[in-house]
Design a protein around this motif. Structure first.
Motif, mmCIF file in Angstrom:
data_model
loop_
_atom_site.group_PDB
_atom_site.id
_atom_site.type_symbol
_atom_site.label_atom_id
_atom_site.label_comp_id
_atom_site.label_asym_id
_atom_site.label_seq_id
_atom_site.Cartn_x
_atom_site.Cartn_y
_atom_site.Cartn_z
ATOM 1 N N HIS A 3 0.845 -1.196 0.000
ATOM 2 C CA HIS A 3 0.000 0.000 0.000
ATOM 3 C C HIS A 3 0.882 1.249 0.000
ATOM 4 O O HIS A 3 0.832 2.061 0.935
ATOM 5 C CB HIS A 3 -0.924 0.003 1.221
ATOM 6 N N PRO A 4 1.697 1.432 -1.039
ATOM 7 C CA PRO A 4 2.675 2.537 -1.050
ATOM 8 C C PRO A 4 2.041 3.925 -1.018
ATOM 9 O O PRO A 4 2.610 4.847 -0.431
ATOM 10 C CB PRO A 4 3.452 2.301 -2.350
ATOM 11 N N LEU A 5 0.859 4.077 -1.618
ATOM 12 C CA LEU A 5 0.231 5.396 -1.659
ATOM 13 C C LEU A 5 -0.315 5.816 -0.289
ATOM 14 O O LEU A 5 -0.498 7.007 -0.039
ATOM 15 C CB LEU A 5 -0.897 5.405 -2.694
ATOM 16 N N HIS A 6 -0.577 4.854 0.564
ATOM 17 C CA HIS A 6 -1.110 5.153 1.889
ATOM 18 C C HIS A 6 -0.049 5.008 2.985
ATOM 19 O O HIS A 6 -0.370 5.122 4.165
ATOM 20 C CB HIS A 6 -2.288 4.228 2.213
ATOM 21 N N TYR A 7 1.196 4.768 2.570
ATOM 22 C CA TYR A 7 2.234 4.441 3.565
ATOM 23 C C TYR A 7 2.443 5.557 4.578
ATOM 24 O O TYR A 7 2.456 5.323 5.787
ATOM 25 C CB TYR A 7 3.552 4.140 2.840
ATOM 26 N N THR A 8 2.607 6.789 4.092
ATOM 27 C CA THR A 8 2.886 7.888 5.025
ATOM 28 C C THR A 8 1.694 8.183 5.928
ATOM 29 O O THR A 8 1.857 8.678 7.044
ATOM 30 C CB THR A 8 3.266 9.160 4.245
ATOM 31 N N VAL A 9 0.494 7.879 5.438
ATOM 32 C CA VAL A 9 -0.701 8.104 6.256
ATOM 33 C C VAL A 9 -0.839 7.026 7.328
ATOM 34 O O VAL A 9 -1.155 7.310 8.489
ATOM 35 C CB VAL A 9 -1.964 8.141 5.367
#
Length: 241
Positions: free
Chosen positions: A128-134
């Protein structure tokens, strides 16, 4: 602690790894070198992560925590073992033995839990790279690290209290440190319940993080294999290596 332990057992004698002086000197040099490499190496990892702003990521945060725990685990037993290599009387006070068992069990358990947390971090990063920082924000990382430490200490405290409440009839420990199973052999009573508790604890502490690691990396490998770009696959595998 039981009354027998408080009044009749003020210290324990550790047999160590060998009774031959020449062997003990050789072991002292060997373990001292390994100890210095371990401690300095882990401190170097922590220092580099702190100094390099590019490494201020969840993955390296967990790595620095793991290095700190490894230093604590090493210091719980190795310095005392090194002293005993060069000592004629290899004794350890009762409460020092209790503290050693408590810390070594806590740090060892925490390391396994941290490996599970690190596997989850890599799962989120790759799957889930697009949600990683979240998802992997600072508060969650701190909470996971604190949870690993708390779980490790809870497991260790339970095992240590149960062990040292037993009436102990002997003070000679057939080990180089105050290790759980070696301490159970000193008891005057049946320790079947304690051994079952050790087995259950070992399963929970070792196998559950192991299952989490296998589950996470199974999903990671499946996700990587679906990446069309060979360069992207290499980068993803390199991240998890």
């Amino acid at each position: 602690m039981g009354r027998e332990n408080q009044t009749g057992m003020s210290e324990f004698i550790l047999l160590g790894l060998s009774s031959l002086w020449e062997t003990q000197v050789s072991l002292f040099v060997l373990f001292l070198a390994m100890y210095l490499v371990t401690v300095l190496g882990n401190f170097l990892i922590i220092l580099l992560i702190r100094l390099d702003s590019r490494l201020n990521t969840p993955m390296y945060f967990f790595l620095s925590v793991l290095s700190f725990v490894d230093v604590c685990y090493t210091n719980s037993t190795v310095p005392q073992m090194l002293v005993h290599f060069l000592s004629a009387r290899k004794s350890i006070p009762f409460y020092s033995c209790v503290l050693q068992l408590l810390i070594s069990l806590a740090m060892g358990s925490t390391e396994f839990f941290l490996l599970g947390a690190m596997a989850y971090d890599r799962y989120v990063a790759v799957c889930h790279p697009l949600h990683y920082t979240v998802v992997m924000h600072g508060e969650l990382c701190l909470g996971l690290a604190a949870g690993c430490l708390a779980a490790g200490f809870m497991n260790s405290l339970m095992q240590t209290v149960i062990t040292f409440q037993l009436p102990l009839c002997h003070k000679v420990v057939n080990h180089f440190a105050c290790e759980m199973l070696a301490m159970l052999k000193l008891a005057c009573v049946d320790t079947s319940f304690n051994k079952v508790m050790v087995a259950v604890s070992g399963f929970l502490v070792i196998m559950l993080p192991c299952f989490l690691v296998l589950f996470s990396y199974g999903h990671i490998v499946a996700t990587i294999l679906r990446i069309c770009s060979a360069q992207g696959r290499r980068k993803a595998f390199g991240t998890c290596a």
